[in-house]
Design an enzyme around this catalytic site. Structure first.
Site, PDB file in Angstrom:
ATOM      1  N   ALA A  14      15.915 -29.339  55.558  1.00  0.00           N
ATOM      2  CA  ALA A  14      14.837 -28.815  56.400  1.00  0.00           C
ATOM      3  C   ALA A  14      15.171 -28.749  57.879  1.00  0.00           C
ATOM      4  O   ALA A  14      14.366 -28.270  58.662  1.00  0.00           O
ATOM      5  CB  ALA A  14      13.582 -29.665  56.214  1.00  0.00           C
ATOM      6  N   GLY A  52       4.713 -29.318  66.655  1.00  0.00           N
ATOM      7  CA  GLY A  52       4.237 -28.791  67.916  1.00  0.00           C
ATOM      8  C   GLY A  52       3.808 -27.338  67.828  1.00  0.00           C
ATOM      9  O   GLY A  52       2.835 -26.925  68.471  1.00  0.00           O
ATOM     10  N   GLY A  55       0.725 -27.552  64.673  1.00  0.00           N
ATOM     11  CA  GLY A  55      -0.320 -28.565  64.621  1.00  0.00           C
ATOM     12  C   GLY A  55      -0.381 -29.303  63.297  1.00  0.00           C
ATOM     13  O   GLY A  55      -1.287 -30.111  63.069  1.00  0.00           O
ATOM     14  N   VAL A  65      20.714 -36.121  49.455  1.00  0.00           N
ATOM     15  CA  VAL A  65      20.103 -35.717  48.185  1.00  0.00           C
ATOM     16  C   VAL A  65      20.991 -35.991  46.983  1.00  0.00           C
ATOM     17  O   VAL A  65      20.519 -35.940  45.843  1.00  0.00           O
ATOM     18  CB  VAL A  65      19.689 -34.228  48.209  1.00  0.00           C
ATOM     19  N   ASN A  91      16.332 -26.946  48.559  1.00  0.00           N
ATOM     20  CA  ASN A  91      17.062 -25.976  49.374  1.00  0.00           C
ATOM     21  C   ASN A  91      18.412 -26.506  49.844  1.00  0.00           C
ATOM     22  O   ASN A  91      19.312 -25.721  50.135  1.00  0.00           O
ATOM     23  CB  ASN A  91      16.193 -25.605  50.585  1.00  0.00           C
ATOM     24  N   SER A 145      20.333 -17.728  44.255  1.00  0.00           N
ATOM     25  CA  SER A 145      21.217 -16.840  45.003  1.00  0.00           C
ATOM     26  C   SER A 145      21.606 -15.669  44.123  1.00  0.00           C
ATOM     27  O   SER A 145      21.523 -15.752  42.884  1.00  0.00           O
ATOM     28  CB  SER A 145      22.471 -17.615  45.422  1.00  0.00           C
ATOM     29  N   TYR A 158      30.112 -22.426  44.536  1.00  0.00           N
ATOM     30  CA  TYR A 158      28.736 -22.035  44.846  1.00  0.00           C
ATOM     31  C   TYR A 158      28.144 -21.233  43.689  1.00  0.00           C
ATOM     32  O   TYR A 158      26.977 -21.417  43.332  1.00  0.00           O
ATOM     33  CB  TYR A 158      28.728 -21.218  46.135  1.00  0.00           C
ATOM     34  N   ALA A 161      27.343 -23.628  40.911  1.00  0.00           N
ATOM     35  CA  ALA A 161      26.195 -24.459  41.283  1.00  0.00           C
ATOM     36  C   ALA A 161      24.888 -23.701  41.141  1.00  0.00           C
ATOM     37  O   ALA A 161      23.910 -24.205  40.568  1.00  0.00           O
ATOM     38  CB  ALA A 161      26.371 -24.955  42.715  1.00  0.00           C
ATOM     39  N   LYS A 162      24.845 -22.484  41.654  1.00  0.00           N
ATOM     40  CA  LYS A 162      23.596 -21.731  41.633  1.00  0.00           C
ATOM     41  C   LYS A 162      23.234 -21.260  40.223  1.00  0.00           C
ATOM     42  O   LYS A 162      22.043 -21.184  39.875  1.00  0.00           O
ATOM     43  CB  LYS A 162      23.688 -20.541  42.588  1.00  0.00           C
TER      44      LYS A 162
END
Length: 268
Positions: A14, A52, A55, A65, A91, A145, A158, A161-162
């Site tokens: 994130a 910020g 809110g 992870v 993600n 992906s 990759y 993995a995906k």
């Protein structure tokens, strides 16, 4: 913009890129957001910026992870702070370091790529989904992906993995049938992020998928608008949301299957 007030999202990776965009986009729609990443300073700054700007109640959880104890502690902390998890977005993950065929890849880095996506998503789902099942409410989004569907030889780790992540999503969705907990594969397209900018194949590319298109799809999933697509693949920026909302896919549509070689194919 969907109103997701009262819901809580946990987003991995994130602090930057698509995960950062999802954290802010979901917060802007009223969700409280727990952001997970490994780099503490960057993560805390990102979550403070999201709070910020929107809110919303945000919470930074530093975790690896791929480490079971770290994931369990992170989820416990997020639930303790925010009370529940309604949406899990897996993600986090890394990419092949070099664009080379697999026999030229560093074995440890190759496996780290697979581990980051597959083991990471497994560990998060393993801990979060039981909370969802207890409440009979929840949505899991695994960031897929185009390489989930067709391998790039220079990105073999990759791609593996995906693709593995898609199988995990389908298995999870099948195990959750009959409940109000669902799992989805969302491909973001090619979003302008530090990761994609680092990939040689996207040098000179300009037809980026806006990150907001990814947020819109994930928000629609969180709102329960795409439940019929559980266990299937959708593509932000290419799939029309109105069409997805009004379409119920049949058979193995948008799932990985072998294509028959002809009418006589015994596996057809």
């Amino acid at each position: 913009m969907a109103d997701l007030s009262g819901q809580v999202a946990l987003v991995t990776g994130a602090s930057t890129g698509i995960g950062r965009a999802l954290a802010e986009g979901l917060a802007a729609r009223g969700m409280a957001v727990a952001g997970v990443a490994r780099t503490e300073d960057r993560l805390r700054a990102a979550m403070a910026d999201v709070a910020g700007a929107t809110g919303a109640h945000t919470f930074a959880v530093v975790a690896d992870v791929t480490d079971r104890a770290s994931v369990e502690a992170a989820v416990e902390a997020a639930v303790g702070e925010l009370g529940q998890i309604d949406l899990l977005v897996n993600n986090a993950g890394v990419i092949d370091e070099l664009e080379v065929p697999l026999w030229e890849a560093d074995p440890d880095q190759w496996w780290d790529v697979v581990t980051s996506h597959v083991k990471g998503s497994f560990l998060l789902a393993r801990v979060v989904v039981p909370w969802m099942v207890l409440r009979n409410r929840g949505r899991v989004v695994n960031i897929a992906s185009g390489m989930s569907l067709r391998a790039r030889p220079e990105y073999s780790a990759y791609s593996v993995a995906k693709t593995g992540l898609m199988r995990m999503t389908e298995a999870l969705a099948g195990a959750l049938e009959g409940s109000d907990v669902r799992a989805f594969d969302v491909s973001p397209g090619v979003v302008d992020t530090p990761m994609t900018r680092s990939m040689h194949i996207w040098r000179g590319f300009e037809d980026w998928t806006p990150a907001e298109r990814v947020v819109e799809v994930v928000a629609a999933i969180a709102a329960g608008e795409l439940d019929q697509w559980s266990g299937r693949f959708v593509r932000a920026g290419a799939d029309d949301l109105a069409t997805l909302r009004s379409t119920t896919p049949e058979d193995a549509a948008r799932q990985l299957r072998l294509r028959p070689f002809g009418d006589g194919d015994p596996l057809g």
